[in-house]
Design a protein around this motif. Structure first.
Motif, short mmCIF file in Angstrom:
data_model
loop_
_atom_site.label_atom_id
_atom_site.label_comp_id
_atom_site.label_asym_id
_atom_site.label_seq_id
_atom_site.Cartn_x
_atom_site.Cartn_y
_atom_site.Cartn_z
N GLY A 144 0.84 -1.19 0.00
CA GLY A 144 0.00 0.00 0.00
C GLY A 144 0.87 1.23 0.00
O GLY A 144 2.09 1.15 -0.13
N GLU A 148 -1.08 2.62 11.52
CA GLU A 148 -1.12 3.18 10.16
C GLU A 148 -0.55 2.21 9.11
O GLU A 148 -1.19 1.94 8.10
CB GLU A 148 -0.35 4.50 10.13
N GLU A 149 0.64 1.67 9.36
CA GLU A 149 1.28 0.81 8.36
C GLU A 149 0.55 -0.51 8.18
O GLU A 149 0.69 -1.16 7.16
CB GLU A 149 2.74 0.56 8.71
N TYR A 186 1.09 5.42 1.84
CA TYR A 186 0.53 6.35 2.82
C TYR A 186 -0.52 7.19 2.10
O TYR A 186 -0.21 7.90 1.16
CB TYR A 186 1.63 7.25 3.39
N LYS A 187 -1.77 7.09 2.57
CA LYS A 187 -2.87 7.67 1.81
C LYS A 187 -2.75 9.17 1.63
O LYS A 187 -3.04 9.71 0.57
CB LYS A 187 -4.19 7.37 2.52
N GLU A 243 -2.85 -0.73 8.47
CA GLU A 243 -4.06 -0.41 7.71
C GLU A 243 -3.73 -0.11 6.26
O GLU A 243 -4.50 -0.43 5.37
CB GLU A 243 -4.80 0.76 8.37
N THR A 244 -2.60 0.54 6.02
CA THR A 244 -2.24 0.88 4.64
C THR A 244 -1.41 -0.22 3.99
O THR A 244 -1.05 -0.11 2.83
CB THR A 244 -1.44 2.19 4.60
#
Lengths: 304, 438
Positions: free
Chosen positions: A87, B234-235, A89-90, B237-238
């Motif tokens: 993913g 955070e890491e 970092y949004k 979830e992403t």
């Protein structure tokens, strides 16, 4: 890196999680300037193997050598890794994001900015440099993720299902980039369960099934060792012949042609004669190499 | 180390740049200033002085009363200039007086009354005081006003008349002015800390300071604990964790996140602190003008260093708990609930304030000031009451900060194993097993 030099050497590695053994006695060698395909069904142990190579987890027994050395943090910086679970970092801007991933690999200074611009141009996303990654489409995000793995110019590049979810145009673009990196002498380990993709891109193959290696070698060797025992047929009438198990061990029907895998002991001449005798009108009859998929299925379903 | 700084910098810059941060940083002082400034402005609205007529039938009181009222007003003004702070509104602006003496001049009291009432209805006068001839012995006076709802003026007036009467009675008793001054000289009572190095340490103010530090610590943990938790998750979830772990050790990542968020907290608290001091300067002026003690307690410089260190210890001990919880769960909501019981320990540690301050050198006080979770409050109380030997303070800090590292180390291991295990939430026994697993 000299071409063909063995850069990744996995030797007799076993890894288990509690009762479950993910990798058993695995040995493999990946070489510089070649694409090494790590293929196998889901749960075969591909991802665990890769995680041991990049030093996320350690093997229970056996050794892994990169450039002839055991892994340490400085070697980690020479690896680029694109995991299957990935993913961004949004809320971070694309440029900040790429800079972070370059710096976390100990790349500093002006060259970081140059590389960011180069790679964004290469994947045709230069206009998106200052956008937050949440504003990007899924395909765009995947291309940015790919850049995070290659921005620090690693000698070993490990890609886990890199093309899943990309459209054909982008798959083609990424494939070109991977082949360019190969020509630049990088060692590329390519993990996938999509055989058609592996077939087109890999020089060497290692097939894993249920935690064990089934075979390893160059794609050429593997294919020729299986021989030309497959026939592509397009004909009208004479259907019963193709269903005869004494002649055809496996028949795959496609829209415009059928693919028949010859039964052991049968030969193509006999098959053609039987078809003609049965009154079939032949449109196409061609000996073909077995696809990697066929080899895979044969090997995986073979009794151990 | 470079990678650690990279993680810290990303964490810091991303958070400080976020709109939420900017809004909350600016909004709090703005709201606070509104709450402080608006009442102050309302109170400071200048009202015209109250015009009061005095009918002094004793013939001796008027000048004394004038003197007493005048002294009041002078006093408040000199105090304002002394503090040197921003100009504060004159505190007694609502009870300033203009006095006027009404001579009897052969008129009867009723006539005078009628006359004054008339002037009041003509808005020529706001009130009048009648001091009857026997006032000095009876102590009975009368105050008529147009506005009986006025709360402060009668009280100020009463106190001034009281002092004037006392003064006049002493004069009548032939007490000379020097003796009169000495009679009313106020006493001072100072709590002095016993011990060799102690000078005039003000224990009450020290307690207030320790309590304030504890309270700010508590607020900081409540505010930023959730942010630490979110940062750690955070890491997950992403789904960046796996990429990062091929480049940096989980422990480096965790410490980087903790330090990054803490620097954000420090930035915000500093901005608020500066804003607060500006208000405080204003507030101290107001308090000082009302005669409240507003000086900072006179403590040895080393105490301020200890305050800083134990504040950091408290913040980090509880902050790492959030990081630990973050390593076990997959969403921030889950984490918040899991961390709450541990934060209760902090609240409980506040109650230690009393037993520890009563017996700062008891074995009980010693032990609670060594346990990392209670040490920040307990040790600060001990330091301001009976400063323990240096080795105890150093030991408490060493135990505390080692605990922080151990918790972070465990959090990093749990995080890594959790990620390898299909990303599911860890139960407590599982978490313990994961931390021990290689």
């Amino acid at each position: 890196m000299a071409a063909n030099e063995t850069t990744v050497k996995v030797d007799g590695v076993t890894k288990s999680f509690g009762e479950f053994t993910a990798v058993t006695e695995l040995s493999l060698n990946a070489r510089a300037g070649r694409v090494f395909g790590l293929i196998g069904p889901n749960g075969a142990g591909k991802t665990t193997t890769i995680r041991m190579i990049v030093n996320i987890t350690a093997p229970d027994s056996g050794t892994i050598l990169l450039f002839g050395r055991r892994i340490d943090p400085s070697l980690q910086d020479r690896i680029g890794y694109l995991p299957e679970e990935r993913g961004l970092y949004k809320k971070m801007r694309v440029a900040d994001q790429l800079r972070f991933f370059a710096e976390i690999k100990n790349m500093r200074g002006k060259q970081v900015e140059t590389k960011i611009d180069e790679w964004l141009a290469r994947v045709k996303l230069s206009d998106w440099k200052q956008k937050r990654s949440m504003e990007l489409s899924k395909g765009m995000q995947q291309k940015i993720q790919f850049i995070t793995a290659v921005i620090h110019d690693p000698d070993i590049l490990i890609l886990d299902e890199p093309f899943s979810g990309l459209d054909p145009v982008n798959v083609e673009l990424m494939k070109e980039i991977v082949l360019d990196l190969k020509r630049a002498g990088k060692t590329i380990i390519f993990s996938t369960h999509q055989m058609e993709v592996a077939e087109k891109i890999c020089d060497d193959i290692c097939l894993l099934n249920r935690s064990r290696k089934v075979f390893e070698g160059s794609l050429r060797e593997i294919k020729s060792s299986f021989g030309r025992n497959s026939v592509a047929v397009r004909c009208e009438g004479g259907d019963g012949v193709l269903d005869d198990p004494a002649l055809v061990s496996k028949l795959v029907r496609h829209v415009d042609e059928d693919q028949a895998l010859l039964a052991p002991g049968a030969d193509a001449q006999t098959l053609l004669k039987r078809l003609l005798d049965a009154g079939a009108v032949i449109g196409k009859f061609e000996m073909v190499e077995p696809s990697l998929n066929d080899i895979f299925i044969t090997k995986v379903t073979e009794p151990a | 180390m470079k990678k650690f700084l990279t993680v810290v910098r990303r964490e810091y810059i991303q958070r400080v740049r976020a709109k939420m941060f900017i809004v909350s940083t600016v909004l709090l002082p703005a709201v606070m200033s509104l709450f402080i400034a608006v009442p102050a402005i309302i109170v400071s609205i200048e009202t015209p002085p109250m015009r009061v007529a005095v009918v002094d039938q004793t013939g001796r009181m008027y000048s004394q009363l004038r003197q007493a009222l005048f002294n009041d007003q002078q006093e408040s003004e000199t105090q304002n200039t002394n503090t040197g702070g921003p100009r504060t509104p004159p505190r007694r602006s609502f009870s300033r007086f203009v006095l006027e003496e009404v001579k009897a001049d052969n008129q009867s009291l009723d006539q005078i009354r009628a006359n004054l009432d008339h002037r009041m209805s003509a808005r020529d006068l706001d009130g009048y005081v009648i001091l009857p001839p026997d006032f000095l012995s009876s102590g009975q006076a009368e105050f008529s006003t147009r506005n009986p709802g006025e709360l402060f003026a009668p009280r100020v007036l009463q106190s001034a008349i009281n002092r004037a009467a006392r003064e006049q009675r002493l004069i009548d008793a032939n007490v000379d002015s020097k003796t009169r001054q000495e009679l009313f000289k106020p006493v001072e009572l100072q709590s002095v800390k016993a011990g060799a190095a102690s000078r005039e340490a003000n224990t009450n103010a020290s307690f207030a300071l320790v309590f304030a530090i504890g309270f700010i610590m508590y607020l900081a943990i409540l505010m930023y604990g959730q942010i630490i938790l979110g940062a750690v998750i955070e890491e997950k979830e992403t789904r960046i964790a796996e990429i990062l772990f091929s480049s940096v050790r989980p422990f480096t990542l965790m410490m980087g996140k903790l330090v990054g968020v803490s620097l954000v907290a420090l930035t915000q608290l500093t901005i608020w602190g500066i804003a607060f001091s500006v208000f405080a300067l204003y507030g101290v002026g107001v308090l000082a003008s009302q005669g409240m003690p507003t000086t900072i307690p006179n403590l040895p410089f080393s105490h301020y260093i200890y305050f800083g260190l134990f504040f950091l210890l408290g913040y980090f001990i509880y902050g790492t708990i959030y990081a630990l919880v973050g390593s076990m769960v997959t969403t921030a909501q889950e984490g918040g609930q899991l961390a709450m019981p541990i934060i209760l320990i902090l609240v409980v540690s506040f109650y230690l304030f009393w037993p520890v301050s009563r017996a700062p050198d008891s074995p009980f006080s010693f032990w609670v000031s060594m346990i990392p979770f209670t040490a920040p409050v307990a040790m600060l109380v001990r330091i301001v009451t009976q400063t323990p030997p240096f080795w105890q303070i150093a030991l408490s800090l060493a135990i505390g900060f080692s605990t922080v590292l151990v918790i972070m180390w465990a959090a990093a291991r749990i995080y890594r194993v959790g990620m390898l295990m299909y990303g599911k939430r860890a139960s407590i026994p599982e978490a313990i097993r994961w931390a021990r697993q290689a």
